[in-house]
Design an enzyme around this catalytic site. Structure first.
Site, PDB file in Angstrom:
ATOM      1  N   HIS A   1      45.176 -12.354  -1.585  1.00 26.80           N
ATOM      2  CA  HIS A   1      44.688 -13.571  -0.926  1.00 26.80           C
ATOM      3  C   HIS A   1      45.715 -14.674  -1.139  1.00 26.80           C
ATOM      4  O   HIS A   1      45.429 -15.679  -1.769  1.00 26.80           O
ATOM      5  CB  HIS A   1      43.324 -13.989  -1.497  1.00 26.80           C
ATOM      6  CG  HIS A   1      42.273 -12.932  -1.401  1.00 26.80           C
ATOM      7  ND1 HIS A   1      41.092 -12.980  -2.096  1.00 26.80           N
ATOM      8  CD2 HIS A   1      42.220 -11.788  -0.670  1.00 26.80           C
ATOM      9  CE1 HIS A   1      40.362 -11.909  -1.824  1.00 26.80           C
ATOM     10  NE2 HIS A   1      41.028 -11.162  -0.950  1.00 26.80           N
TER      11      HIS A   1
HETATM   12  C1  LIG Z   1      43.776  -4.120  -1.153  1.00 29.39           C
HETATM   13  C2  LIG Z   1      43.336  -5.290  -0.314  1.00 29.39           C
HETATM   14  C3  LIG Z   1      41.984  -5.641  -0.270  1.00 29.39           C
HETATM   15  C4  LIG Z   1      41.574  -6.731   0.508  1.00 29.39           C
HETATM   16  N1  LIG Z   1      40.234  -7.015   0.588  1.00 29.39           N
HETATM   17  C5  LIG Z   1      39.818  -8.087   1.307  1.00 29.39           C
HETATM   18  C6  LIG Z   1      38.435  -8.386   1.427  1.00 29.39           C
HETATM   19  O1  LIG Z   1      37.580  -7.676   0.931  1.00 29.39           O
HETATM   20  N2  LIG Z   1      38.073  -9.492   2.117  1.00 29.39           N
HETATM   21  C7  LIG Z   1      38.989 -10.308   2.707  1.00 29.39           C
HETATM   22  O2  LIG Z   1      38.582 -11.318   3.292  1.00 29.39           O
HETATM   23  N3  LIG Z   1      40.310 -10.020   2.661  1.00 29.39           N
HETATM   24  C8  LIG Z   1      40.741  -8.929   1.982  1.00 29.39           C
HETATM   25  N4  LIG Z   1      42.077  -8.610   1.945  1.00 29.39           N
HETATM   26  C9  LIG Z   1      43.018  -9.464   2.703  1.00 29.39           C
HETATM   27  C10 LIG Z   1      43.116  -9.038   4.167  1.00 29.39           C
HETATM   28  O3  LIG Z   1      43.529  -7.718   4.271  1.00 29.39           O
HETATM   29  C11 LIG Z   1      44.076  -9.975   4.885  1.00 29.39           C
HETATM   30  O4  LIG Z   1      43.530 -11.293   4.809  1.00 29.39           O
HETATM   31  C12 LIG Z   1      44.294  -9.647   6.358  1.00 29.39           C
HETATM   32  O5  LIG Z   1      44.678  -8.317   6.558  1.00 29.39           O
HETATM   33  C13 LIG Z   1      45.357 -10.603   6.896  1.00 29.39           C
HETATM   34  O6  LIG Z   1      45.612 -10.348   8.261  1.00 29.39           O
HETATM   35  P1  LIG Z   1      47.075 -10.631   8.836  1.00 29.39           P
HETATM   36  O7  LIG Z   1      47.046 -10.283  10.259  1.00 29.39           O
HETATM   37  O8  LIG Z   1      47.489 -12.009   8.439  1.00 29.39           O
HETATM   38  O9  LIG Z   1      48.024  -9.627   8.018  1.00 29.39           O
HETATM   39  P2  LIG Z   1      48.001  -8.030   7.981  1.00 29.39           P
HETATM   40  O10 LIG Z   1      46.673  -7.521   8.385  1.00 29.39           O
HETATM   41  O11 LIG Z   1      48.516  -7.596   6.659  1.00 29.39           O
HETATM   42  O12 LIG Z   1      49.051  -7.601   9.098  1.00 29.39           O
HETATM   43  C14 LIG Z   1      50.412  -7.986   9.030  1.00 29.39           C
HETATM   44  C15 LIG Z   1      51.261  -6.927   9.743  1.00 29.39           C
HETATM   45  O13 LIG Z   1      52.505  -7.510  10.103  1.00 29.39           O
HETATM   46  C16 LIG Z   1      53.539  -6.570   9.835  1.00 29.39           C
HETATM   47  N5  LIG Z   1      54.794  -7.330   9.653  1.00 29.39           N
HETATM   48  C17 LIG Z   1      55.060  -8.234   8.683  1.00 29.39           C
HETATM   49  N6  LIG Z   1      56.282  -8.758   8.840  1.00 29.39           N
HETATM   50  C18 LIG Z   1      56.810  -8.168   9.932  1.00 29.39           C
HETATM   51  C19 LIG Z   1      58.066  -8.299  10.592  1.00 29.39           C
HETATM   52  N7  LIG Z   1      59.007  -9.142  10.149  1.00 29.39           N
HETATM   53  N8  LIG Z   1      58.293  -7.537  11.689  1.00 29.39           N
HETATM   54  C20 LIG Z   1      57.342  -6.664  12.160  1.00 29.39           C
HETATM   55  N9  LIG Z   1      56.141  -6.513  11.550  1.00 29.39           N
HETATM   56  C21 LIG Z   1      55.875  -7.266  10.461  1.00 29.39           C
HETATM   57  C22 LIG Z   1      53.080  -5.842   8.600  1.00 29.39           C
HETATM   58  O14 LIG Z   1      53.716  -4.584   8.475  1.00 29.39           O
HETATM   59  C23 LIG Z   1      51.580  -5.736   8.852  1.00 29.39           C
HETATM   60  O15 LIG Z   1      51.243  -4.545   9.529  1.00 29.39           O
HETATM   61  C24 LIG Z   1      42.522  -7.503   1.210  1.00 29.39           C
HETATM   62  C25 LIG Z   1      43.876  -7.135   1.170  1.00 29.39           C
HETATM   63  C26 LIG Z   1      44.284  -6.042   0.426  1.00 29.39           C
HETATM   64  C27 LIG Z   1      45.721  -5.651   0.425  1.00 29.39           C
END
Ligand SMILES: Cc1cc2nc3c(=O)[nH]c(=O)nc-3n(C[C@H](O)[C@H](O)[C@H](O)COP(=O)(O)OP(=O)(O)OC[C@H]3O[C@@H](n4cnc5c(N)ncnc54)[C@H](O)[C@@H]3O)c2cc1C
Ligand code: SF4
Length: 586
Positions: free
Chosen positions: A513
């Protein structure tokens, strides 16, 4: 030689939770959308079938679904003045890689922030007086009321299971009485609780607290979401967090959006494409597209009318720094916005050991829990306490995975036959309470570029400077004893309190987080993006994710991340496409 592609309407950098939401919203608008994802393709039947999804060694300990530090990492130090060192193995948090991002291996604990969390500075100052100068806590430029319909959409998309506490202003027994108003009941009823939650609930009630079932993205029953995608009831297998769900029971991009988006003729996905740079025009007013490198080492330039960063908080912040968009924050002068207000979570907990009862914690799910919110946000009077913010206290039964879960009482040796005896005695008779608190923004906690360490392309790593603050410690010292009191009331043989460490340690897993760094605000002088997540500098660049939080709250972030993604997509659809340019004039 760089391969130059034909221009496209929208390029999404990263294809996790926010990438999937934006892809769906903008293809529905008729735009040609391309997602670039640095990891590979992943789907339920091919990548997490029930036969090998619960492989703890492969997925958790060998980090199969997390970003490899040999490919991209960052440096860390607790304070300015120390030399930051590269993280060689992820510990405290686990950045995702591959289609679905961390949305594949999250738990599914799906809380909305409180209305007052969006007013973290003004609300607290009004009630308790001026904050210390070094607390750079800041209000959101958007209110809970504005985001409510977008929270509602995400909950319906995921089929969140829970019990409303405040339905259109009407307080409901059994739900969270402190939550902001909600326009609708949760789409699904709460999950089945186990022995541990029942004991927690009874103890909390005896103390006059208000326990409620945790909002969960693990399905309590079969569900068809508004996109027509179907999910199956959870089997409580306990391999949720850090694993993909082989049972179609945990909401993720794969189980909620991708079956629809991947069919759209105006959507394309390129995997194993790592975006290295956001390109700009000469006037520094527009992004012209992105440069990325594919799995063969070939460089590509992808021009686009709109660029949207969906690469998770850490990656989005670094990409903006490396692309020279905005001024990097300097704590010595307070100048610059990029990298400012990095915050995290303040975690502590209590273990409870029983003699006369089996807790059978291996029957669990990522978001199976009972929670009290009486000590979260500003739900209690902070007068004279010396801190602001709060934490939820929860009894989760997420898992008892055999390698990760080794519950032993205080004073047990760390190895040998006595340790084995204690583990055997307690493995099935243990539960734990977790205190999940807000870390409040501080002038000295920030992100910038490391002056020494570089990645495989010769670009500086991002440097994190972070430690718990006096506010964080007081918060934890005040609320952890409440959790201990609930634990004592649960009727076990003994408890073990796991207090907040004196200093933040990058090694033990805490939460993924990470927030701040590309914060949203009222003006370019206080933020990186405006209230619609649009860059102040390049009007066709939008930034998603928890990096835009000017201040974290005592909750898991994803519901708020998703609500902001829908809010931003709505602004792009209804305002930006009609009149491309800055959506907020200053
Ligand atoms: C183990 C774990 C448990 C969690 N449990 C919870 C929970 O219970 N409740 C909760 O609210 N949140 C939880 N979270 C947090 C939640 O997963 C994230 O808040 C959410 O996935 C964020 O979404 P996002 O789109 O910002 O990033 P993500 O879903 O992580 O997606 C980002 C994507 O961008 C890609 N990327 C990054 N940089 C580049 C680049 N330069 N070029 C191309 N691709 C790129 C990455 O490979 C990834 O696939 C948890 C996270 C983890 C790791
Ligand atoms: S606990 Fe439920 S949601 Fe989680 S992985 Fe198992 S079946 Fe899927």
């Amino acid at each position: 030689m760089t391969e130059i592609h034909r221009s496209i309407d929208v390029v999404l950098v990263g294809f996790g939770w926010t990438g999937a939401i934006l892809a769906h919203e903008l293809t529905a608008e008729g735009l040609q959308v391309l997602a670039l994802e640095r990891g590979g393709w992943r789907d339920t039947p091919t990548d997490f079938p029930t036969t090998h999804a619960p492989d703890e060694l492969r997925y958790y300990w060998r980090h199969e679904m997390f970003q490899e530090t040999a490919q991209e990492t960052q440096t860390f130090r607790n304070r300015r003045g120390q030399t930051a060192l590269p993280i060689r193995r992820w510990g405290s948090y686990l950045p995702g890689v591959g289609v679905g991002g961390a949305g594949v291996h999250w738990n599914g604990q799906t809380f909305r922030f409180l209305p007052s969390d969006f007013l973290a500075r003004s609300h607290n100052q009004e009630r308790y007086g001026a904050l210390p100068d070094d607390m750079t806590v800041q209000d959101y430029p958007v209110t809970y009321d504005e985001l409510e319909p977008h929270f509602d959409r995400f909950e319906k998309l995921c089929g969140i299971c829970g019990q409303a506490g405040n339905l259109q202003g009407d307080l409901r027994p059994g739900g969270n009485p402190f939550e902001g108003w909600r326009s609708n009941e949760y789409p699904n009823p709460p999950m089945e609780m186990t022995f541990s939650q029942d004991r927690f609930k009874a103890s909390a009630r005896d103390m006059g607290l208000n326990p409620f079932p945790a909002p969960s993205a693990n399905m309590s029953r079969a569900y068809t979401n508004p996109l027509g995608v179907r999910m199956a009831p959870c089997t409580y297998c306990g391999f949720c967090e850090k694993f993909g769900c082989g049972n179609y029971s945990k909401a993720s991009p794969q189980t909620t959006i991708l079956p629809v988006v991947m069919q759209q003729s105006n959507f394309r996905l390129r995997t194993h494409c790592d975006v290295l740079h956001v390109n700009k025009d000469r006037d520094n007013t527009r992004a012209t597209g992105v440069t990325y490198i594919d799995a063969h080492g070939q460089l590509h330039e992808q021009p686009a009318q709109i660029v949207i960063l969906c690469g998770y908080q850490l990656s989005n912040t670094r990409l903006m720094m490396l692309s020279g968009i905005g001024e990097i924050y300097d704590p010595a002068t307070g100048q610059g916005q990029l990298g400012r207000n990095y915050t995290y979570q303040v975690m502590s907990g209590v273990d409870v050991f029983f003699d006369d009862a089996f807790t059978n914690e291996y029957i669990g799910a990522g978001a199976l829990g009972m929670v009290v919110d009486d000590y979260n946000g500003d739900n209690f009077d902070h007068s004279g306490l010396g801190f602001i913010g709060g934490a939820y206290i929860a009894c989760w039964t997420t898992h008892a995975r055999p390698i990760e879960s080794q519950p032993v009482p205080e004073g047990t040796p760390e190895w040998g036959s006595e340790w084995k005896r204690a583990l055997q005695q307690n493995f099935l008779r243990h539960t734990s309470l977790s205190v999940h608190g807000a870390s409040m923004a501080h002038r000295e906690n920030y992100l910038d570029l490391d002056p020494t360490y570089k990645d495989r392309y010769g670009r500086p790593l991002m440097r994190m400077t972070y430690d718990f603050t006096a506010n964080d410690r007081r918060l934890s010292e005040h609320i952890t004893p409440v959790a201990a009191q609930i634990a004592r009331g649960m009727g076990g043989r003994e408890i073990k309190v796991n207090a907040l460490d004196a200093h933040y340690d990058i090694w033990p897993y805490q939460t993924t987080h990470n927030t701040g760094g590309t914060i949203m605000g009222e003006t370019p002088a206080d933020s990186v993006v405006n209230r619609y997540l649009q860059s102040w500098e390049l009007h066709n660049l939008f930034v998603m994710g928890a990096g835009v939080f000017p201040q974290n709250a005592g909750y898991n972030p994803t519901a708020t991340v998703a609500a902001l993604a829908y809010w931003s997509a709505h602004a792009i659809r209804t305002q930006y496409l009609r009149a491309p340019g800055p959506l907020v004039q200053v």
